[in-house]
Design an enzyme around this catalytic site. Structure first.
Site, PDB file in Angstrom:
ATOM      1  N   GLU A  40       4.346 -68.247  65.210  1.00 15.37           N
ATOM      2  CA  GLU A  40       4.455 -68.048  63.760  1.00 15.37           C
ATOM      3  C   GLU A  40       4.996 -69.327  63.127  1.00 15.37           C
ATOM      4  O   GLU A  40       6.040 -69.841  63.539  1.00 15.37           O
ATOM      5  CB  GLU A  40       5.384 -66.868  63.446  1.00 15.37           C
ATOM      6  CG  GLU A  40       5.764 -66.726  61.988  1.00 15.37           C
ATOM      7  CD  GLU A  40       4.564 -66.635  61.076  1.00 15.37           C
ATOM      8  OE1 GLU A  40       4.484 -67.445  60.130  1.00 15.37           O
ATOM      9  OE2 GLU A  40       3.694 -65.766  61.319  1.00 15.37           O
TER      10      GLU A  40
ATOM     11  N   ASN B 209       5.932 -66.492  57.235  1.00 21.36           N
ATOM     12  CA  ASN B 209       7.142 -65.882  57.796  1.00 21.36           C
ATOM     13  C   ASN B 209       6.764 -64.947  58.923  1.00 21.36           C
ATOM     14  O   ASN B 209       5.603 -64.524  59.033  1.00 21.36           O
ATOM     15  CB  ASN B 209       7.898 -65.091  56.723  1.00 21.36           C
ATOM     16  CG  ASN B 209       7.043 -64.027  56.062  1.00 21.36           C
ATOM     17  OD1 ASN B 209       6.444 -64.282  55.027  1.00 21.36           O
ATOM     18  ND2 ASN B 209       6.955 -62.842  56.650  1.00 21.36           N
TER      19      ASN B 209
ATOM     20  N   THR C 145       2.565 -53.655  49.854  1.00 26.34           N
ATOM     21  CA  THR C 145       2.897 -52.382  49.196  1.00 26.34           C
ATOM     22  C   THR C 145       2.802 -51.201  50.145  1.00 26.34           C
ATOM     23  O   THR C 145       3.131 -50.081  49.764  1.00 26.34           O
ATOM     24  CB  THR C 145       1.961 -52.127  48.006  1.00 26.34           C
ATOM     25  OG1 THR C 145       0.605 -52.075  48.474  1.00 26.34           O
ATOM     26  CG2 THR C 145       2.101 -53.214  46.959  1.00 26.34           C
TER      27      THR C 145
ATOM     28  N   ALA D 232       0.217 -49.614  51.263  1.00 20.11           N
ATOM     29  CA  ALA D 232      -0.881 -48.678  51.024  1.00 20.11           C
ATOM     30  C   ALA D 232      -1.873 -48.766  52.179  1.00 20.11           C
ATOM     31  O   ALA D 232      -2.295 -49.860  52.560  1.00 20.11           O
ATOM     32  CB  ALA D 232      -1.580 -49.010  49.713  1.00 20.11           C
TER      33      ALA D 232
ATOM     34  N   VAL E 111       0.690 -73.761  65.179  1.00 19.68           N
ATOM     35  CA  VAL E 111      -0.429 -74.021  66.088  1.00 19.68           C
ATOM     36  C   VAL E 111      -1.337 -75.062  65.443  1.00 19.68           C
ATOM     37  O   VAL E 111      -1.897 -74.828  64.374  1.00 19.68           O
ATOM     38  CB  VAL E 111      -1.196 -72.735  66.418  1.00 19.68           C
ATOM     39  CG1 VAL E 111      -2.417 -73.048  67.288  1.00 19.68           C
ATOM     40  CG2 VAL E 111      -0.279 -71.743  67.142  1.00 19.68           C
TER      41      VAL E 111
ATOM     42  N   HIS F 148      -5.680 -59.657  49.103  1.00 17.04           N
ATOM     43  CA  HIS F 148      -6.456 -59.009  50.161  1.00 17.04           C
ATOM     44  C   HIS F 148      -7.780 -59.754  50.295  1.00 17.04           C
ATOM     45  O   HIS F 148      -8.795 -59.358  49.730  1.00 17.04           O
ATOM     46  CB  HIS F 148      -6.699 -57.531  49.830  1.00 17.04           C
ATOM     47  CG  HIS F 148      -5.438 -56.760  49.664  1.00 17.04           C
ATOM     48  ND1 HIS F 148      -5.325 -55.672  48.818  1.00 17.04           N
ATOM     49  CD2 HIS F 148      -4.216 -56.913  50.231  1.00 17.04           C
ATOM     50  CE1 HIS F 148      -4.085 -55.196  48.872  1.00 17.04           C
ATOM     51  NE2 HIS F 148      -3.405 -55.943  49.731  1.00 17.04           N
TER      52      HIS F 148
ATOM     53  N   ASN G 185      -7.990 -59.336  58.020  1.00 17.82           N
ATOM     54  CA  ASN G 185      -8.893 -58.947  56.948  1.00 17.82           C
ATOM     55  C   ASN G 185     -10.134 -59.816  56.896  1.00 17.82           C
ATOM     56  O   ASN G 185     -11.176 -59.400  56.391  1.00 17.82           O
ATOM     57  CB  ASN G 185      -8.172 -59.026  55.600  1.00 17.82           C
ATOM     58  CG  ASN G 185      -6.987 -58.098  55.503  1.00 17.82           C
ATOM     59  OD1 ASN G 185      -6.858 -57.148  56.272  1.00 17.82           O
ATOM     60  ND2 ASN G 185      -6.089 -58.366  54.566  1.00 17.82           N
TER      61      ASN G 185
ATOM     62  N   THR H 165      -5.451 -53.272  55.138  1.00 20.12           N
ATOM     63  CA  THR H 165      -4.664 -53.456  56.352  1.00 20.12           C
ATOM     64  C   THR H 165      -5.000 -52.423  57.420  1.00 20.12           C
ATOM     65  O   THR H 165      -5.149 -52.759  58.603  1.00 20.12           O
ATOM     66  CB  THR H 165      -3.159 -53.409  56.025  1.00 20.12           C
ATOM     67  OG1 THR H 165      -2.857 -54.408  55.058  1.00 20.12           O
ATOM     68  CG2 THR H 165      -2.333 -53.641  57.277  1.00 20.12           C
TER      69      THR H 165
END
Length: 522
Positions: free
Chosen positions: A36, A119, A128, A130, A239, A457, A491, A503
């Site tokens: 990360e 992060n 959110t 959902a 990376v 998204h 995605n 997601t």
């Protein structure tokens, strides 16, 4: 293949976390190393910052994830202070624009709100939560329905899905009743007004502990876990390249952003699951350049508004005692503004978009004390319609080998345009939003289309397909065409037009990809 294979996972969001967990739970000896580029924000790796009660601590965690805007954390991210531009618009706290020298984000005046999070946990620390199921044409056609159901069930388990969150809210029930009165007769059976499925765990006080990548990692980060010795998470580790030899990935070249040292980590398989822009950028920088890489960019466009609830309509459905009890319960957790979330889901052909209705006691912006709807005792709803973007090869990114971004990767330009087809559905959704607002109360923020990129998204830039015909990057098992051990996730794999948070769908595709990868690992 070695008897104890190593899998390198690029990206620590829900998708990379799903791969890590499914590999370790289903292969007896495999080891997973996850990389990360950003810092760990919370004591529990990947936890949602929405769960942080103290507002100052929450703001600090979001600042840490904002990449080139990360304040005093800028240096720990390996980014010179001179490239940062403070105060730029992003769609959500904790995110940062993709580029800091061009016109808009990533040289994209037609896609100006393109943003990302850097992060541990990725966007899963800020989303959110959902998690609607894909429906109809949103699903990938070459995956059979019975398999879809199984993949979605597993994905919902990984995300701690709740289908009845806040269903005991009398105000939420009143909102559903009002919306059903306006739209119910024209909606398909089973696709009517309902609570929005969300990811999290209900708490005894009526609040929600929102899910992040931490719940997907689950036992991998638990004390005394049998998997902990086979899992390693390296934050602040960028990376630089996926190294390859013919049709195989051999590992990754990494840079430790703390020490600035580079090294090679060998791997028996590599999973690239950063995000829909930086994953294709990494492949491009690694010399892996399928024809469709970065193209077919989609998102779901959003028309939003805020409504002050009508006192007469609400009082007819909720007693004073019920309202006071709900407000008292809400007062126990003032740090979380969400009290009830309802929806009208996607269905074709009469409702080819998705409505999300979020109730809160206070509006998302201050109202002057003299405003006629200030301090409405019945509260407010923030509403948004998600509208699909149909995939086109014309939409996507163009990479520039002769221009580097702030991290030293080939920069890119986003090319994007709405067509008459999308504009027609945006107009229909806007009219529906006006009807919804009229059924619930009075607009205090008129319906408006958010700038392109605002949904966060982003889909399609590493799309999967069932044939290697130049229109897809990955095969049905999420492998990059031409490679037997290079897998992509997120995605970006979604090849269809979608209207809501993707997601859950992406985690379901990760379940499919991980199962196939475990088989190949032996």
């Amino acid at each position: 293949m070695s008897t104890a294979p190593t899998v390198a996972v690029v990206g620590s969001g829900p998708i990379g976390s799903a791969y890590a967990r499914l590999i370790l739970e289903n292969h007896p000896t495999a080891r997973v190393v996850m990389f990360e580029a950003g810092p760990q924000l919370t004591d529990i790796p990947g936890e949602s910052v929405r769960n942080i009660a103290d507002p100052d601590d929450k703001a600090r965690a979001r600042e840490m994830s904002q990449g080139p805007q990360a304040g005093s954390y800028r240096e720990s991210l390996g980014i010179p202070a001179g490239v940062a531009v403070e105060g730029m618009f992003t769609a959500r706290g904790g995110t940062h624009l993709l580029d800091f020298g061009g016109e808009g984000s990533a040289h994209a005046p037609t896609f100006p709100a393109a943003a990302a999070a850097t992060n541990v946990g990725g966007q899963g620390a800020h989303w959110t939560c959902a998690i609607p199921r894909p429906h109809g044409s949103e699903k990938v056609a070459f995956i059979p329905d019975a398999e879809w159901d199984d993949l979605i069930d597993v994905a919902e388990g990984l995300l701690h899905a709740q289908h009845d969150a806040f269903s005991d809210s009398p105000i939420g029930a009143a909102l559903r009743d009002l919306l059903d009165g306006e739209f119910g007769a024209e909606l398909d059976e089973g696709r009517g007004v309902s609570t929005l499925p969300v990811a999290g765990d209900p708490q005894p006080d009526g609040s929600m502990r929102w899910a992040g990548a931490d719940v997907v990692l689950g036992p991998l980060i638990a004390e005394d876990s049998p998997y902990a010795d086979r899992f390693e998470l390296r934050d602040l580790t960028l990376v630089r390249r996926v190294e390859t030899d013919g049709a195989r990935a051999t590992g990754v070249t990494i840079e430790d952003l703390r020490t600035k040292e580079t090294s090679f980590v060998p791997a028996d398989a590599v999973v690239v699951a950063a995000d829909a822009f930086r994953s294709p950028q990494l492949l491009w920088a690694s010399g892996i350049r399928p024809e469709a890489l970065g193209r077919y960019l989609t998102e779901h466009h959003v028309v939003i508004s805020t409504v002050s609830l009508d006192a007469e309509k609400m009082a007819a459905r909720v007693t004073d005692a019920e309202r006071e009890a709900e407000l008292a319960r809400r007062a126990q957790n003032p740090a979380d503004p969400v009290a009830a979330v309802n929806r009208i889901p996607f269905s074709e052909p009469d409702h080819p978009f998705s409505l999300q209705v979020m109730y809160a006691e206070n509006p998302p912006f201050p109202l002057e004390g003299t405003h006629p709807h200030a301090s409405n005792p019945w509260g407010y709803v923030n509403m948004g319609y998600g509208i699909r973007k149909f995939p086109r090869v014309e939409d996507g990114v163009r990479f520039h080998d002769d221009e580097l971004d702030y991290r030293g990767f080939p920069n890119f330009t986003i090319e994007y345009a709405l067509t008459e087809r999308e504009n027609a559905e945006i107009a229909r959704a806007t009219e529906h939003l006006r009807r919804a607002g009229g059924a619930l109360g009075t607009f205090i923020a008129e319906p408006r289309l958010l700038p392109n990129g605002s949904s966060l998204h982003y889909m399609g830039t590493m799309r999967m397909g069932d044939t290697d015909d130049g229109t897809s990057v990955a095969d049905p098992e999420s492998r990059v065409w031409g490679f037997d051990n290079l897998v992509v996730g997120g995605n970006a794999l979604i090849p269809t037009a979608n209207t809501m948070n993707p997601t859950l769908m992406s985690v379901a595709l990760a379940v499919r990809g991980a199962r196939a990868l475990v088989e190949r690992l032996g």
